[in-house]
Each structure stands twice: as C-alpha cells, then as structure tokens.
Design a protein around this motif. Structure first.
Motif, mmCIF file in Angstrom:
data_model
loop_
_atom_site.group_PDB
_atom_site.id
_atom_site.type_symbol
_atom_site.label_atom_id
_atom_site.label_comp_id
_atom_site.label_asym_id
_atom_site.label_seq_id
_atom_site.Cartn_x
_atom_site.Cartn_y
_atom_site.Cartn_z
ATOM 1 N N ALA A 114 0.816 -1.215 0.000
ATOM 2 C CA ALA A 114 0.000 0.000 0.000
ATOM 3 C C ALA A 114 0.850 1.266 0.000
ATOM 4 O O ALA A 114 0.308 2.371 -0.020
ATOM 5 N N GLY A 115 2.168 1.102 0.037
ATOM 6 C CA GLY A 115 3.053 2.261 0.016
ATOM 7 C C GLY A 115 3.054 3.063 1.305
ATOM 8 O O GLY A 115 3.305 4.275 1.289
ATOM 9 N N VAL A 116 2.781 2.421 2.442
ATOM 10 C CA VAL A 116 2.763 3.111 3.743
ATOM 11 C C VAL A 116 4.166 3.571 4.111
ATOM 12 O O VAL A 116 5.131 2.802 4.008
ATOM 13 N N ARG A 117 4.292 4.819 4.544
ATOM 14 C CA ARG A 117 5.572 5.351 5.012
ATOM 15 C C ARG A 117 5.718 5.096 6.505
ATOM 16 O O ARG A 117 4.823 5.443 7.281
ATOM 17 N N GLY A 881 12.988 3.557 -0.890
ATOM 18 C CA GLY A 881 13.725 3.003 -2.014
ATOM 19 C C GLY A 881 13.190 1.679 -2.511
ATOM 20 O O GLY A 881 13.750 1.106 -3.448
ATOM 21 N N MET A 882 12.119 1.124 -1.880
ATOM 22 C CA MET A 882 11.595 -0.159 -2.330
ATOM 23 C C MET A 882 10.113 -0.014 -2.649
ATOM 24 O O MET A 882 9.344 0.516 -1.855
ATOM 25 N N LYS A 883 9.714 -0.480 -3.792
ATOM 26 C CA LYS A 883 8.333 -0.399 -4.231
ATOM 27 C C LYS A 883 7.670 -1.768 -4.153
ATOM 28 O O LYS A 883 8.320 -2.796 -4.044
ATOM 29 N N ALA A 884 6.341 -1.755 -4.254
ATOM 30 C CA ALA A 884 5.567 -2.993 -4.143
ATOM 31 C C ALA A 884 5.947 -4.008 -5.217
ATOM 32 O O ALA A 884 5.911 -5.218 -4.986
ATOM 33 N N GLU A 885 6.347 -3.522 -6.387
ATOM 34 C CA GLU A 885 6.670 -4.451 -7.474
ATOM 35 C C GLU A 885 7.917 -5.288 -7.188
ATOM 36 O O GLU A 885 8.204 -6.255 -7.897
ATOM 37 N N ALA A 886 8.679 -4.906 -6.155
ATOM 38 C CA ALA A 886 9.852 -5.704 -5.799
ATOM 39 C C ALA A 886 9.484 -6.938 -4.988
ATOM 40 O O ALA A 886 10.292 -7.856 -4.832
#
Length: 939
Positions: A114-117, A881-886
């Motif tokens: 979900a891209g939570v910081r 530096g890391m996205k869900a697609e990784a």
C-alpha cells in the motif's frame, strides 16, 4: 447479537458496502464506509466483512490473554453464526473464531504493497521486533535460552536442530563419550516444551538417576524432574498425571510390579533411554531372545510416539542387536523389513542416527575443542618381599583354580580366585583385607552368605558391583585342604609388605614428586577400582598434603560427591575416586592429570575414566599415568594389552592429511567397547603368558573387525557438519543483551551499573513494570546462571517473567516496527518465519529467515544483518527506495526455501512475513550513487 469490536470490518447486508466499526450505541453501530461517510446502522444489517487473507488480531472479551495475530484462512456460517478460521503466527495454531472478535491489522507485506511510510523511530522498533523473533526462534529450535550459561557447542545446536527440523522425533544419538549428551537432551526437551510437549520419561541406569535429575534441574531449570521410587511412589495409576518429567531406573522399571504400574501411566510425549545398548534382543536361529530391559522398552514404545535412544556403542559388533534398537525407533512390519536390509540400504541411517565424533567437533570459532592425550607408564620393580608374597599368592591361586575345576562349589571358587587376582593388582591393602575377611569367615564358621549368587546382583541406588567385589568371601568351608594355614602365611607376608610397597613409593615419591616439582599446586585425579585401595591411598596422601585430599565413591550420596568435587576444584589438590564414584561427574575444569593406580580388566572402564577429563571444556592436553608392578603376571599382561590397544587404534587412525589427534581416542573407545577380554584374563593363570597374549591378539582382531563394520555402517549417520549452520542467522548471548538493553531504553528502565564483566546489571524498574511483574524497583539481573547465584540476581533465561514480558511487548502489534526505513545493505530487507508440518497437519519445524534483495537476487540470512542487530538503529531519511513491485522476488525465495526444507516426513505449512525494511531511493550519478538526502554512496 454479538457486537463487533471497534475497528472490525463489516459488510452491509443489502448494499454490499464494506466499512469499519468506529463506535457502538446499544444494538446500533457507527460505521465509516469506504467513501468516508459515517452512518449508524442496526447490528442485524451487517455481516462479516473480513476477506480471506486479511491479517487480524484477536480481541478477547474476557480477561484471558489474546491469541495474538494471524490471518484469515476461511469463512463459514454455522447455526446462523459467521466464523473465521484464523492461523495464528505464534505457534501456528488454527482456530475457528467469531468474526466479531477479530480486529483487522496491517501486515508488513500489506503496508509495503500500500506504500505506507513508516513513522519516525520505527528503525529501532524494527530492530527490537526482529531481535525478539530471532531470539525466540533460537530458543524454540535449540532450547538455548533455557539456560543461557550453557554456551552450547555447534554440534549440540546442530543435533537439536537436525531432530526438530527432520519432521520426526525418533532418533538414536550415538555421540562419543564426553560430547555432552545430557546437554543435548536438555536442550531438546527445553525446545520441545516450547512447542507444547510436557510429559517426558527418562529411563536410565540405576546409578545415573540422580545425576540426570541434577543436570536437568540445575542446567535447564526443570525443577519438576523427579525420580520414580525415590522422590515419589505410585499407589494408584490415577496419580501418574501429577508428574510431568519422570526419571527412572531401567532395572527398577523392568520388574513386574513396576512394569504393571508403568503400563497404566498414560501417554508420554517422549521416552528417553540412556545407555540404550543395554536394551538387548538377539536372534537365535529363527527366534528372538528378548531381555527384560528390551521388553520394557517395547512396552513403553506403545505409550509414546517419540523415542530417543542414547548410546556411544549402539552396534557392539552385533548387527542383530543394532537392528533391534532401530526397530524401537521405527516399529511395524514395513520398517522391520527395511531395517533388515540395512546392509543393502545403509543410507536409512541418515534419518535415524546422529553420531558426533570427538575428532570432528569444533567450538563456535571452528577450532577443534579436544587438545589431545598423552599416556605414560610408571613401573615399580618388585622387591624381595613382594616377590615372596607374589610366589605365595600364586600358589594359593593355583590350588584354588584346581579346586574350581572339580566339585559342587567350582564356579564360586574360580570367581573368588579371579577377584583376589584383581585385588592383588590393585594394592597390597586390597588383597590383605580380602584375605583377612576370608580367614575370619573360615575361623568363625559364620552363617553361609551367598557366594556365586553375589555375582551380577544389581542394587537400585548402590555402587556398581566392581566396588563390592572385595566383599565376596565365598562359603564358610575350605576351598581346598590346608587353605586356612596358607591364608595365615599370606596375610603375614602382606602385612610386612606395607613397609616395603614399591608401587606406593613410585606413586607418592617418583610420580607425584615429579608432578609437584613442576607445579606445586597441580591438581591430580587418581582412580582405583576398590574402596580399600582408596583408603590406603588417602592415608598416604594425607601424610603428604594434609587437608587437601578428597574422595568420591559409590557409597556416597550425590550431594556428598558434589561437595567433594567442589572442595577439590576450589582448595583441594588430590581427588581419589572409584569408578562408581566418578560415574557421571565431569572434572575437566580444574584438572588435566589422571593417575590410574590400578588398571581395570574391562578396557571400556579405562576409557570412561579418561573421559572424566578428556571432554569439552578441557583447556590442556590430558596426561595419563598408568602404574604397574614389574614382575607381576597380571600387571604385565594388562600393560601389554593396553599398549597393543593403543597401537591398533593408531594404525586404524592412519596418518593421512585429515588425521587429527582426537581420531585415535575415538578409535580406542570403539575398540574398548568391542573387547570382551575378562574371560581371557580370568583364564590367564592356567595358560602360558604366550598363549594369553595370543588370545588377546585374537580378541583385538575381532574388536578391530567389529569396529570397522560399525564405522562402515555408521558413516551413513547424520553427524556434525561445521558448515551446516553457516546458512542460519547467527544468534548468541550478545544478541540477548542487545535486545534487553534496547527494550529497557524503550520502557524507561534505567541500567545504573554493570558488574561481573557486564554479565550482571543493576536496574531500576518503572512503576507500571513493578506492578505488572510484582517486583521492587531496584533489581539485579544476570545473563549467566552461575554468576546469578553469586550475585543474587534474577536470571534472564527462558523462564524469566521479565524477559517474557520484553518479548511480548516487542511482539505486540501496537509496538510497531513491522516496517522501517533503515540504513541496511541491499535494495530491501524482509524477515519471515517459515513453517513445516507432518502428514497430520501438526506443526513440527520452523525457520526464521532474513532476506536481502541484492540487484536481481535475494540473499538469505546475510551475516551483516546479525551484526546490525547488536547496536541501536536510526531512521534513514529520504524517499522510500523499495516499491511494491519488488515483492515477488521475496515471495519466490520464500517458496523456494519452503520447498528445499520439505521431505517425505516434513511438508510446507506456510510462512509469515514479520518485517520489511528499506533504505532511501538512490539516484545514480557520474561519481556513484547519490542518496535522496544528498549523501554520496560509492558504487
């Protein structure tokens, strides 16, 4: 109707909208819908809104503890009630629960997707959460935290891990003497208790029951370990459930009265047999001859699913007996047929037998832990008085052996003659005392006691028979005509010998003089077979060093023996032990010199004597001195036999590049276990020395062949592999300290002082912690059991309430740290717990792993991460530096690890992602990689 907890997901029965409960008012709920609207709805208008796969936390409505966090596997409706099947991450338990009690939570994986910081401070919380998980996994899979001062060796950790990760708890442990089998069993039982197993039965030799109890209680905190027949009795089988950890003598249990009670003891989670080679079953023709001990083991096999056998000599040169032990591990006709084909399929042993050799094991740094052994012979030449006595004794023995070859008492007479030879080889005091007792028996014409029936008597808690041999006197009639007069002459010669005892003079003068000139404070362990020799030596040593001589023997209680050893190691100098007294005690910490005042006829006993010093923890080469009297027939035969034993072992060890000092000692022990030589020595008086030596050579050759057969077979066993743990995340006591210190800082606990080299801390607890734990503000905590007693400090081991609270706090969802932005290596780090189960769905094995993404690959358990855990962590600023697609790369690696850990008996059960961390975006520039914060990072 049951109201859902605040935060629960609900589904509107008519519109199909999903929302979150934000409040209650009677039977009406306040719900926030997906578009942000809030509305009040009736309870009967909403249903379970949880999707399969949702991470949840169970919220009990009573005072009981929460079951923790897990994820939804399935939904169902029964009797009009909706329920969710939840698999909980702690313990991998699955339960059908009312959905109303389940609070949706964010998993680490869902936060990434979900891209939570992560908020500030989460790097440190991530570190502490991972430390808690890693330490608890370390404890569950090795039992290491059950007693943090054990400092388990790699081979011990490997053994426990091998068993727990095999999917089967039925194993034969065939480690060499001195490798810590009690520690291995204690670690395993502690780990199994972490998995919910509770009832353990340990069946051991009579003389070791109290030793096992002391080890389990002092080293592993198993205070509930009790001895059957000593600490408790059973009058009604219904009393059995009162006892969880029971230790019993195999020779008590095998008797029919105790066997009947044991049959009604109920199911045991595991039964452990020490000295399992005593459970003998042999094949004669087409039928089996089963000993009472094996019958006992077979009966207990029906009361448990898990059996652990311990034996350093499981083969004994007899494949039938070895196969019988394996059938206890794998009962049933299918396995019996496979075991009988062992010669054709020896690789079966890799899943049934674990064998570690002294020559192979290392410490945590990869260094071999055994420093070697040197043996010296110390010969005392016979003087004239000793020659006279020796000739007179040989005449007496010759008459006795001649009488033993005829008449009703022949067996008893021959037995007594053989004992007198052993006593004469031990000391003048031993033979003099025995001859005097025999003479008194004849002169007093006392009531005849058991003669030959004394042989093989087995007392539950008394010393082994070897210590009582000198009590045997035979009947009250003469063995042969003129025996009384011959005894009187022998006794007179023996009394004069005390003033001219060259063996004693060689011991106290030549040998001890040389040792003490080198180091006046050197501690020396002295072994003898007999109590009369022990008393004789103690009197001589007391004249030499008054007040610095201690004894241990089979007639003492366990506490008396322990006190003698403690005095010897703290302020004593000489410890005189019989074999019965020294059995089970380890003396390597303060002593490396052993004197054998007499040599046993059974070579395995000599190996066991040496094993008191030649074991883990010995920091010096062990030096062994063997005393003998030149000119004495039996002494010379024994010295030749032991010399040939060492020579054969050295020849078998070879001198190849892989040769190590310990290998010869391993082989000496193997050969000794196969050498059945007492009958040859008993008959030596009737044969020429050349014939006796030839028969010893024949026995040695049979032992060599048997040892070779055993080695050829057992090389297929599992054993210590120095590289086996290299793929695991390194954990140790320093990680425990780092975790505790970090949690103290988080909870406001003050560490005011560190004592005893940092192993004891003085702390001040906060008021909430004082109330929660029922402790005062000022406390001392320790990471080492021995120091904890000295410092009167609370030990932070697996049973510590304070440590448990720290683990629970770090594992709570509200603690945070599921995700973090931290200065770690690679392009992202994820941690997970993988689990495997048996074919009934029971969780059997788990593995905690850390995965680090490096470009297009994923590294498992990078050592740098273990080092990173030791220091407080700071957040790394910048864009994530890391996205869900990784994520798919991590998932592929987790499935790959599950597949590689599976076997015929172990099946993948799933995994839980416990945390994810990443650094900031790194932008490639002309001079390297530039982090988003502008810091230059060299590529």
């Amino acid at each position: 109707m049951l109201l859902p907890v605040v935060g629960a997901y609900v589904l509107h029965a008519r519109s199909g909208e999903v929302g979150t409960v934000s409040g209650h008012e009677g039977e009406r709920l306040t719900v926030t819908w997906g578009d942000g609207r809030s509305a009040r709805v009736a309870r009967h208008d909403v249903r379970c809104g949880l999707p399969v796969g949702q991470a949840v936390q169970e919220q009990p409505r009573s005072l009981r503890p929460s079951l923790g966090e897990g994820h939804v596997l399935e939904l169902r409706t029964l009797g009009g009630r909706e329920q969710a099947l939840v698999e909980f991450w702690e313990g991998a338990e699955r339960h059908w629960l009312p959905w109303e009690n389940l609070l949706p939570v964010w998993s680490a994986r869902s936060m990434v997707e979900a891209g939570v910081r992560p908020p500030g401070g989460f790097a440190e919380r991530f570190r502490l959460r991972q430390l808690a998980l890693a330490l608890q996994h370390w404890n569950r899979t090795t039992g290491a935290l059950a007693q943090v001062d054990i400092d388990p060796l790699p081979h011990q950790l490997h053994l426990v891990r091998r068993i727990l990760q095999s999917g089967n708890l039925n194993w034969l442990i065939a480690d060499d003497v001195g490798l810590g089998k009690t520690i291995e069993v204690g670690l395993l039982l502690s780990a199994l208790r972490q998995q919910g197993l509770r009832r353990f039965l340990l069946v051991v030799p009579a003389g070791l029951t109290r030793q096992w109890q002391a080890e389990l209680r002092t080293r592993f905190g198993l205070g509930q370990a009790v001895i059957y027949g000593r600490d408790f009795e059973i009058s009604d089988p219904a009393q059995w459930p009162l006892y969880e950890v029971v230790i019993g003598s195999m020779d008590r249990f095998k008797h029919e009265r105790h066997l009947d009670l044991l049959r009604q003891s109920g199911r045991w989670d595991m039964v452990v047999f020490d000295e399992a080679h005593r459970l003998s079953r042999s094949l004669y023709g087409l039928s089996y001859q089963t000993s009472e001990r094996y019958h006992l083991a077979a009966m207990l096999r029906g009361l448990t699913e898990n059996v652990l056998l311990l034996s350093g000599t499981p083969h004994q040169g007899n494949l039938d007996k070895f196969e019988a032990l394996l059938e206890l591990l794998r009962p049933g006709p299918v396995w019996r047929e496979r075991i009988q084909q062992l010669r054709m399929e020896p690789q079966l042993l890799s899943g049934m037998v674990i064998r570690n050799r002294k020559a192979d094991v290392t410490d945590a740094h990869g260094e071999f832990i055994f420093k070697g052994k040197v043996t010296h012979a110390v010969a005392a030449p016979q003087n004239e008085e000793e020659q006279d006595f020796d000739r007179a004794l040989r005449r007496y023995l010759r008459h006795g052996y001649e009488a033993s070859r005829r008449g009703r008492q022949s067996l008893a007479i021959g037995f007594v003659m053989t004992i007198y030879r052993k006593l004469a080889a031990s000391s003048v005091a031993a033979i003099e005392g025995a001859l005097e007792r025999r003479l008194r028996r004849l002169q007093n014409r006392l009531r005849e006691e058991a003669g030959v029936s004394e042989v093989g008597m087995e007392s539950e808690e008394s010393s082994p028979f070897v210590e009582r041999e000198e009590e045997v006197t035979g009947g009250s009639t003469e063995f042969f005509s003129g025996e009384t007069e011959m005894l009187q002459g022998l006794i007179a010669l023996a009394r004069r010998l005390r003033q001219h005892d060259t063996k004693l003079q060689a011991f106290t003068g030549t040998l001890l003089g040389s040792i003490l000139r080198t180091n006046p404070q050197e501690r020396v362990l002295i072994f003898t077979e007999y109590r009369s020799t022990q008393d004789y030596l103690v009197a001589a040593l007391e004249r030499l060093t008054p007040g610095r001589v201690d004894v241990i023997h089979g007639g003492q209680s366990l506490e008396e023996r322990a006190a003698s050893i403690e005095r010897f190691e703290s302020e004593g100098q000489f410890l005189v032990s019989t074999e019965a007294g020294g059995e089970g005690f380890n003396l390597q910490r303060r002593c490396h010199i052993l004197v054998n005042y007499d040599l046993p006829w059974n070579p395995m006993r000599l190996v066991q004597r040496v094993g008191r010093l030649y074991r883990y923890g010995q920091q010096k080469p062990v030096v062994v001195f063997n005393l003998n009297v030149q000119g004495s027939l039996d002494d010379e035969i024994l010295m030749q036999m032991y010399g040939r034993l060492e020579a054969v072992a050295e020849a078998m060890a070879g001198v190849a590049d892989e040769y190590r000092e310990g290998l010869r000692e391993d082989i000496v022990g193997e050969l000794a276990s196969f050498l059945e030589i007492e009958e040859i020595l008993a008959e030596a008086a009737a044969h020429t020395p050349q014939r006796t030596q030839a028969r010893i050579e024949e026995a040695l050759e049979r032992a060599r062949q048997a040892a070779q057969q055993q080695n050829d077979l057992l090389r297929f066993s599992s054993g210590f592999d120095p590289n086996a743990l290299q793929g695991e995340l390194p954990m140790g006591e320093q990680h425990l300290m780092a975790f505790v210190e970090g949690m103290f800082a988080h909870l406001g606990v003050t560490v005011s002082q560190k004592l005893y080299g940092g192993r004891v801390w003085e702390i001040k607890l906060t008021e909430p912690l004082q109330q929660q734990l029922g402790l005062k503000q000022n406390q001392r905590v320790a990471f080492d059991r021995s120091v904890s007693r000295t410092a009167k400090a609370l030990l932070l081991d697996g049973g510590s309430r304070l440590l448990k609270l720290l683990f629970e706090t770090a594992g709570e969802y509200a603690f945070g740290g599921q995700i973090a932005q931290a200065p770690l290596q690679g392009d992202g780090t994820a941690s997970a717990v993988l689990r495997w189960q048996d074919d009934r769905g029971r969780s059997l094995s788990e593995r905690y792993v850390v995965l680090q993404r490096q470009g297009q690959g994923v590294e498992v358990n990078p050592p740098d991460f273990s080092v990173w855990l030791l220091q407080p962590a700071l957040d790394e600023p910048g864009e994530p530096g890391m996205k869900a697609e990784a994520w798919p790369q991590f998932e592929d690696k987790l499935h790959d690890l599950l597949a590689r850990g599976a076997s015929d008996e172990l099946h993948p059960a799933g995994y839980d992602v416990t945390g994810v961390a990443w650094g900031p975006v790194r932008v490639t520039g002309p001079e390297g990689e530039v982090g988003s914060g502008g810091r230059l990072v060299r590529s």
